[in-house]
Design a protein around this motif. Structure first.
Motif, PDB file in Angstrom:
ATOM      1  N   ASN A 131     -39.422  60.114  83.779  1.00 57.62           N
ATOM      2  CA  ASN A 131     -39.367  59.708  82.382  1.00 57.62           C
ATOM      3  C   ASN A 131     -38.561  60.707  81.556  1.00 57.62           C
ATOM      4  O   ASN A 131     -37.722  60.317  80.727  1.00 57.62           O
ATOM      5  CB  ASN A 131     -40.798  59.586  81.848  1.00 57.62           C
ATOM      6  CG  ASN A 131     -40.844  59.069  80.446  1.00 57.62           C
ATOM      7  OD1 ASN A 131     -39.997  58.289  80.043  1.00 57.62           O
ATOM      8  ND2 ASN A 131     -41.815  59.516  79.696  1.00 57.62           N
ATOM      9  N   CYS A 132     -38.753  61.992  81.803  1.00 60.06           N
ATOM     10  CA  CYS A 132     -38.012  63.012  81.060  1.00 60.06           C
ATOM     11  C   CYS A 132     -36.539  63.006  81.436  1.00 60.06           C
ATOM     12  O   CYS A 132     -35.682  63.222  80.585  1.00 60.06           O
ATOM     13  CB  CYS A 132     -38.607  64.387  81.306  1.00 60.06           C
ATOM     14  SG  CYS A 132     -40.179  64.564  80.499  1.00 60.06           S
ATOM     15  N   SER A 134     -34.112  56.410  77.325  1.00 61.00           N
ATOM     16  CA  SER A 134     -35.382  55.894  76.807  1.00 61.00           C
ATOM     17  C   SER A 134     -36.129  56.979  76.037  1.00 61.00           C
ATOM     18  O   SER A 134     -37.228  57.357  76.393  1.00 61.00           O
ATOM     19  CB  SER A 134     -36.245  55.363  77.950  1.00 61.00           C
ATOM     20  OG  SER A 134     -36.505  56.405  78.878  1.00 61.00           O
ATOM     21  N   LEU A 135     -35.541  57.461  74.961  1.00 55.97           N
ATOM     22  CA  LEU A 135     -36.123  58.560  74.199  1.00 55.97           C
ATOM     23  C   LEU A 135     -37.474  58.186  73.598  1.00 55.97           C
ATOM     24  O   LEU A 135     -38.410  58.970  73.614  1.00 55.97           O
ATOM     25  CB  LEU A 135     -35.152  58.999  73.101  1.00 55.97           C
ATOM     26  CG  LEU A 135     -35.478  60.284  72.375  1.00 55.97           C
ATOM     27  CD1 LEU A 135     -35.621  61.426  73.356  1.00 55.97           C
ATOM     28  CD2 LEU A 135     -34.388  60.610  71.367  1.00 55.97           C
ATOM     29  N   ARG A 136     -37.590  56.982  73.095  1.00 61.11           N
ATOM     30  CA  ARG A 136     -38.852  56.561  72.469  1.00 61.11           C
ATOM     31  C   ARG A 136     -39.976  56.508  73.506  1.00 61.11           C
ATOM     32  O   ARG A 136     -41.086  56.984  73.264  1.00 61.11           O
ATOM     33  CB  ARG A 136     -38.668  55.200  71.814  1.00 61.11           C
ATOM     34  CG  ARG A 136     -39.899  54.728  71.097  1.00 61.11           C
ATOM     35  CD  ARG A 136     -39.593  53.497  70.258  1.00 61.11           C
ATOM     36  NE  ARG A 136     -40.828  52.992  69.713  1.00 61.11           N
ATOM     37  CZ  ARG A 136     -41.264  51.773  69.890  1.00 61.11           C
ATOM     38  NH1 ARG A 136     -40.536  50.902  70.550  1.00 61.11           N
ATOM     39  NH2 ARG A 136     -42.406  51.391  69.379  1.00 61.11           N
ATOM     40  N   LEU A 137     -39.689  55.933  74.660  1.00 57.88           N
ATOM     41  CA  LEU A 137     -40.685  55.851  75.730  1.00 57.88           C
ATOM     42  C   LEU A 137     -41.106  57.247  76.183  1.00 57.88           C
ATOM     43  O   LEU A 137     -42.288  57.512  76.388  1.00 57.88           O
ATOM     44  CB  LEU A 137     -40.137  55.059  76.910  1.00 57.88           C
ATOM     45  CG  LEU A 137     -41.045  54.977  78.147  1.00 57.88           C
ATOM     46  CD1 LEU A 137     -42.330  54.246  77.804  1.00 57.88           C
ATOM     47  CD2 LEU A 137     -40.320  54.284  79.288  1.00 57.88           C
ATOM     48  N   GLY A 147     -41.122  59.972  74.436  1.00 64.42           N
ATOM     49  CA  GLY A 147     -41.992  60.534  73.401  1.00 64.42           C
ATOM     50  C   GLY A 147     -43.403  59.991  73.497  1.00 64.42           C
ATOM     51  O   GLY A 147     -44.378  60.736  73.343  1.00 64.42           O
ATOM     52  N   GLU A 148     -43.530  58.711  73.757  1.00 59.42           N
ATOM     53  CA  GLU A 148     -44.857  58.098  73.867  1.00 59.42           C
ATOM     54  C   GLU A 148     -45.612  58.614  75.094  1.00 59.42           C
ATOM     55  O   GLU A 148     -46.798  58.933  75.021  1.00 59.42           O
ATOM     56  CB  GLU A 148     -44.726  56.580  73.920  1.00 59.42           C
ATOM     57  CG  GLU A 148     -44.273  55.988  72.591  1.00 59.42           C
ATOM     58  CD  GLU A 148     -43.973  54.505  72.687  1.00 59.42           C
ATOM     59  OE1 GLU A 148     -44.207  53.903  73.759  1.00 59.42           O
ATOM     60  OE2 GLU A 148     -43.493  53.951  71.683  1.00 59.42           O
ATOM     61  N   ALA A 185     -34.997  60.283  79.479  1.00 59.47           N
ATOM     62  CA  ALA A 185     -34.889  60.654  78.058  1.00 59.47           C
ATOM     63  C   ALA A 185     -33.779  61.670  77.856  1.00 59.47           C
ATOM     64  O   ALA A 185     -33.044  61.617  76.871  1.00 59.47           O
ATOM     65  CB  ALA A 185     -36.212  61.231  77.571  1.00 59.47           C
TER      66      ALA A 185
END
Length: 161
Positions: free
Chosen positions: A124-125, A133-136, A138-139, A128
């Protein structure tokens, strides 16, 4: 009891991931890494002293001073390279420790393999980091942080929302 700015700075830099990673490193290596503590304290003191003296002498903060110095053509590229490498390497090392520690904490709390938690966070990182997928990211990282914050209150709070 009053909490001063030092506690706020410590809380911002020393989170659950840092505590778990540091404790694991200390437990597995014993005193073999103690030299790193001494080195980091001395390096921090020297660098903070240099930044403070520069700010007092020029009346500019460090970023403004770098911007002013980089007006000379021959300094521009070396300074830009230094800043980019320092930020990239420093942030990567910091976040790697936090994610590894967070993954260890979650894995222990849920009694699952560490790779089951750390690998999705790492993927995920990476997405990002490359702007996919920066928003994902962050979540997901926010959820990991909230979970670890609850675990710091006590083991019984880990799974309570």
């Amino acid at each position: 009891m009053r909490i001063g700015p030092g506690a706020m700075v410590a809380a911002a830099f020393i989170g659950p991931g840092t505590v778990v990673t540091a404790a694991t490193a200390g437990a597995t290596s014993g005193g073999a890494l103690l030299w790193a503590v001494g080195f980091s304290v001395i390096a921090t003191l020297v660098l903070q002293d240099l930044a403070a003296r520069s700010a007092l002498a020029t009346r500019l903060d460090l970023a403004s001073l770098i911007r002013t110095i980089s007006q000379a053509q021959w300094w521009r590229l070396p300074l830009l390279g230094l800043v980019v490498v320092a930020l990239g390497v420093g942030n990567s090392a910091y976040q790697s420790g936090n994610l590894t520690g967070a993954g260890l904490g979650i894995a222990i709390a849920l009694d699952v393999p560490v790779s089951l938690i750390v690998e999705p966070c790492r993927r995920n990182c990476r997405h990002a980091y490359f702007g996919q997928s920066l928003r994902l990211a962050g979540e997901v990282l926010g959820a990991v942080g909230r979970f670890n914050g609850r675990c710091f209150r006590g083991p019984g709070d880990c799974l309570v929302s």
